[in-house]
Design an enzyme around this catalytic site. Sequence first.
Site, PDB file in Angstrom:
ATOM      1  N   PHE A 115       0.852  -1.188   0.000  1.00 44.71           N
ATOM      2  CA  PHE A 115       0.000   0.000   0.000  1.00 44.71           C
ATOM      3  C   PHE A 115       0.887   1.237   0.000  1.00 44.71           C
ATOM      4  O   PHE A 115       2.062   1.179   0.388  1.00 44.71           O
ATOM      5  CB  PHE A 115      -0.920   0.000   1.230  1.00 44.71           C
ATOM      6  CG  PHE A 115      -2.378   0.028   0.880  1.00 44.71           C
ATOM      7  CD1 PHE A 115      -3.022  -1.112   0.433  1.00 44.71           C
ATOM      8  CD2 PHE A 115      -3.114   1.192   0.978  1.00 44.71           C
ATOM      9  CE1 PHE A 115      -4.366  -1.103   0.103  1.00 44.71           C
ATOM     10  CE2 PHE A 115      -4.461   1.228   0.659  1.00 44.71           C
ATOM     11  CZ  PHE A 115      -5.093   0.079   0.213  1.00 44.71           C
ATOM     12  N   GLN A 235      -7.134  15.309   3.053  1.00 45.61           N
ATOM     13  CA  GLN A 235      -6.545  14.456   2.028  1.00 45.61           C
ATOM     14  C   GLN A 235      -7.467  14.243   0.833  1.00 45.61           C
ATOM     15  O   GLN A 235      -8.660  13.961   0.999  1.00 45.61           O
ATOM     16  CB  GLN A 235      -6.206  13.088   2.637  1.00 45.61           C
ATOM     17  CG  GLN A 235      -5.555  12.128   1.661  1.00 45.61           C
ATOM     18  CD  GLN A 235      -5.159  10.835   2.340  1.00 45.61           C
ATOM     19  OE1 GLN A 235      -5.959   9.915   2.433  1.00 45.61           O
ATOM     20  NE2 GLN A 235      -3.934  10.772   2.850  1.00 45.61           N
ATOM     21  N   HIS A 237      -7.862  11.672  -2.191  1.00 44.77           N
ATOM     22  CA  HIS A 237      -7.423  10.358  -2.673  1.00 44.77           C
ATOM     23  C   HIS A 237      -7.217  10.446  -4.181  1.00 44.77           C
ATOM     24  O   HIS A 237      -8.047  11.003  -4.902  1.00 44.77           O
ATOM     25  CB  HIS A 237      -8.493   9.309  -2.349  1.00 44.77           C
ATOM     26  CG  HIS A 237      -8.022   7.901  -2.487  1.00 44.77           C
ATOM     27  ND1 HIS A 237      -7.742   7.325  -3.708  1.00 44.77           N
ATOM     28  CD2 HIS A 237      -7.788   6.925  -1.550  1.00 44.77           C
ATOM     29  CE1 HIS A 237      -7.354   6.074  -3.525  1.00 44.77           C
ATOM     30  NE2 HIS A 237      -7.367   5.813  -2.233  1.00 44.77           N
ATOM     31  N   LEU A 247     -14.758   5.850  -4.685  1.00 45.07           N
ATOM     32  CA  LEU A 247     -13.361   5.464  -4.551  1.00 45.07           C
ATOM     33  C   LEU A 247     -13.005   4.200  -5.337  1.00 45.07           C
ATOM     34  O   LEU A 247     -13.723   3.215  -5.313  1.00 45.07           O
ATOM     35  CB  LEU A 247     -13.045   5.230  -3.068  1.00 45.07           C
ATOM     36  CG  LEU A 247     -11.570   5.384  -2.688  1.00 45.07           C
ATOM     37  CD1 LEU A 247     -11.124   6.810  -2.926  1.00 45.07           C
ATOM     38  CD2 LEU A 247     -11.383   5.018  -1.232  1.00 45.07           C
ATOM     39  N   GLU A 250      -6.838   2.082  -3.312  1.00 43.41           N
ATOM     40  CA  GLU A 250      -5.389   1.999  -3.494  1.00 43.41           C
ATOM     41  C   GLU A 250      -4.928   0.543  -3.633  1.00 43.41           C
ATOM     42  O   GLU A 250      -3.839   0.265  -4.130  1.00 43.41           O
ATOM     43  CB  GLU A 250      -4.712   2.656  -2.291  1.00 43.41           C
ATOM     44  CG  GLU A 250      -3.275   3.064  -2.487  1.00 43.41           C
ATOM     45  CD  GLU A 250      -2.845   3.997  -1.378  1.00 43.41           C
ATOM     46  OE1 GLU A 250      -1.897   3.638  -0.665  1.00 43.41           O
ATOM     47  OE2 GLU A 250      -3.468   5.068  -1.217  1.00 43.41           O
ATOM     48  N   ARG A 281      -0.441   9.503  -0.740  1.00 45.16           N
ATOM     49  CA  ARG A 281      -1.573   9.983  -1.537  1.00 45.16           C
ATOM     50  C   ARG A 281      -1.459  11.445  -1.950  1.00 45.16           C
ATOM     51  O   ARG A 281      -1.913  11.827  -3.035  1.00 45.16           O
ATOM     52  CB  ARG A 281      -2.876   9.753  -0.759  1.00 45.16           C
ATOM     53  CG  ARG A 281      -3.237   8.281  -0.679  1.00 45.16           C
ATOM     54  CD  ARG A 281      -4.388   8.040   0.261  1.00 45.16           C
ATOM     55  NE  ARG A 281      -4.747   6.619   0.268  1.00 45.16           N
ATOM     56  CZ  ARG A 281      -5.642   6.090   1.089  1.00 45.16           C
ATOM     57  NH1 ARG A 281      -6.256   6.853   1.983  1.00 45.16           N
ATOM     58  NH2 ARG A 281      -5.917   4.794   1.036  1.00 45.16           N
ATOM     59  N   HIS A 351     -11.267  13.017   0.447  1.00 47.89           N
ATOM     60  CA  HIS A 351     -11.352  11.691   1.039  1.00 47.89           C
ATOM     61  C   HIS A 351     -11.290  11.639   2.556  1.00 47.89           C
ATOM     62  O   HIS A 351     -12.103  10.954   3.186  1.00 47.89           O
ATOM     63  CB  HIS A 351     -10.234  10.819   0.463  1.00 47.89           C
ATOM     64  CG  HIS A 351     -10.219   9.410   0.942  1.00 47.89           C
ATOM     65  ND1 HIS A 351     -11.289   8.549   0.788  1.00 47.89           N
ATOM     66  CD2 HIS A 351      -9.260   8.689   1.593  1.00 47.89           C
ATOM     67  CE1 HIS A 351     -11.001   7.366   1.311  1.00 47.89           C
ATOM     68  NE2 HIS A 351      -9.780   7.430   1.820  1.00 47.89           N
ATOM     69  N   ARG A 393      -2.339  11.263   5.752  1.00 52.08           N
ATOM     70  CA  ARG A 393      -2.484   9.897   6.260  1.00 52.08           C
ATOM     71  C   ARG A 393      -2.034   8.872   5.233  1.00 52.08           C
ATOM     72  O   ARG A 393      -2.320   8.996   4.038  1.00 52.08           O
ATOM     73  CB  ARG A 393      -3.952   9.628   6.625  1.00 52.08           C
ATOM     74  CG  ARG A 393      -4.194   8.171   7.037  1.00 52.08           C
ATOM     75  CD  ARG A 393      -5.623   7.934   7.437  1.00 52.08           C
ATOM     76  NE  ARG A 393      -6.580   8.049   6.356  1.00 52.08           N
ATOM     77  CZ  ARG A 393      -6.783   7.141   5.405  1.00 52.08           C
ATOM     78  NH1 ARG A 393      -6.059   6.024   5.371  1.00 52.08           N
ATOM     79  NH2 ARG A 393      -7.706   7.325   4.483  1.00 52.08           N
TER      80      ARG A 393
END
Length: 578
Positions: A115, A235, A237, A247, A250, A281, A351, A393
Site C-alpha cells: 500500500f 486528504q 485520494h 473510490l 489503493e 496519496r 477523502h 495519512r
Amino acid sequence: MIHQFDTVIVGSGGAGLYAALEASQQSKTAVLSKLYPIRSHTGAAQGGISAALGNVEEDKAEWHAFDTVKGGDYLVDQQAAQILAEEAIQAVYDLENRGLPFNRTPEGRIDQRRFGGHTRNFGEGSVRRSCYAADRTGHMILQTLYQQCIKNNVTFFDEFQVVDLLLDGGTCSGVVVVELATGEIHIFVAKAVLFATGGFGRMFKTTSNAYANTGDGPAVCARRGIPLEDMEFFQFHPTGIMGLGILISEAVRGEGGILRNRDGERFMEIYSPTLLDLAPRDIVSRAIITEIRAGRGIRGDRKIDDYLHLDATHLGKDLLRSKLPDISSFCQTYLGIDPADSPIPVLPTAHYAMGGIPTDVHGRVIGDAKGTIVNGLYAAGECACISVHGANRLGTNSLLDLVVFGRRAGKHIVDYVKQADPVTPGKDAGADARAWIAGLTDRQAGPHGGAIAEEMQTTMMEKVGIYRNETDMQAAIDNIQSLRERYRSVRVQDTGKSFNTDLLEIIELGSLLDLSLITAASALARKESRGAHSREDFPERNDETWLKHSLAFLEKDTVRLDYKDVDTSIWKPKPRTY
C-alpha cells in the site's frame, strides 16, 4: 426525555463500536447513531488495515511508525505513531479472533499486500503490510464489531442526530439529540461521552464520503469552545471515479495497477522514482493534477474535470475477481467497463480529514494549547486528531486508527467512570437546542438550504482543494461567511415530525458551514506547503516557522488560531523524498 448512562458513544463506525465494546465490559453503555450501525462509513473502507505482521516478507513495527511519521510530513506526534504501529499487530489478531475473515496465504496466515507509503527498512522499497479481506475490509470490521457489541448487550439508539454537547466548568455531562422518527429532543446524561462521528468530506463537491459524513461531532464541539486541530490538512485520494468521486481503492495499485497519462506513460516514474504509483496519496494526487495542467490528461484540455487512467488490465480477470471484486463491480455499475479489459478513468476526490477534535493517546479531548483535559469527553476515529496522521495519512492507517485508539479510549473510559462523580443535567439542559430547532421549524418563510450547500461545496472544491493560494482561500472565507449569514434565515419546507430529512439536512449543513470556515481559515494562516496542504505561493515546507499543530477556535463569526508543538522525540524532520 432524559436517559441516564455511564457511557454514551456518539457514532457507530469502527471507532465507536470498538470503544463501546470495551466500555460496556464494566459500564452501562449506549451508542447513538444517525444511521443503522452497519451502514456507517467504516464499511466503505476497501483496501486493508496495516500491521507489521511479517507474514509475507520481513517487516517491523519501527518501520511502520517511521513510515507514518514521514508520510505525515513530520507533523505526526511520534510517540502516538509508535503506539499505533506497535499495537497494530495485536489489534489485527484480536479482530481475527473475533471472527474477521481475512484473506489467507497458502500456509493459512493472514495475507498482506502493498500500500502507498509503506516501506521496508526506512524507505528502501514497498513492503507487504496491509492485511485485507478482499476489498471489503472496512465492511468486515464493521460487521465483526457490531456482532460483538450485540453479544455484550450494548444499548443502541439508531437514527438519533446529535445537536449539542452538555459542558459545565470543563466537565462533560452528556449530549442533546433529535430522534429522527419523532422529531423529539432527548437528553443523554453520562459520566463519559465519546464522539466517533467520522469525517466531513461533504464540504467538498467531489468526495468519496457518504452523505452522512457531515462533521457533526467536531462542529458541536467547536460551538462549545473546544478547538479543532490541524483542520487545514484534508486528504484527496488520487483515484476517485471520474465525475463521481466514488473510490477506486489503493489496493488496485497495491496489486500492481499503474497510473497512465494520455500518452500511455507511467508518469509516477517522474514524481516518485522509488515507490512509483504507491507513493503517499498527497504526492500522487498532485502528480495527477500536474499532468492534467500540462495537457497530458486523457482529453488534453487542461480543464479541472479532465482525467487520467488507472490501468489494471494486465492483472487479469482472476486476480481482479478474487482480490478486488467490489472494485470490478463498481466499474461495471458506474462506468460500464470491465477493469480487466479497459483502464479506469480516475481523478482525485476529497477523502479524509487529518484534523479534528484534539485528543491524547487515551482519546481524552484536549481543550487548549496547554494540554488541558476536558473531563469526561473523548473522541476517536476520523473526527479526532491524536495526531497520528499529521499532514497526510497513509493508506490503511485509517482502519488501524479506529481499532487501536477506539479500543484505548474504551479502556480508559472504564477507569474514568469508576471514579467520576455522578452527573445531573442543569435545569436548562437542551434549551439551546430546542430553541434552535424551533427556529428552523417555526413555519416562517425562508430559503431552502440546498443552494447554500451546493455553493459551499463548489467553493471549497475550487478554492481550498489540492493546490491552494492566498487569493482563492480568502475568497473562500468571504463566500463561506456570506453563506453562513444566509443560513441563519433557512427554514424547513417539510414541517412534519416523523423522519424529517429536510430538518436533518439543515442541521448537517450548519455543521459543514462551520467546518468549511475553520478549514479555510486554518489553511490561509499556514504559509508553507506540507503534506496535503500545498500552497502555490509558499511551495516549500518551513520547519523553522511551521513545524507546529494549529488549534482553531470558532468564536461566533471568526476563527481564532493558536498553535502547539509537534512531538519529534524519535526522528528529526528530514526532506521527504520517495
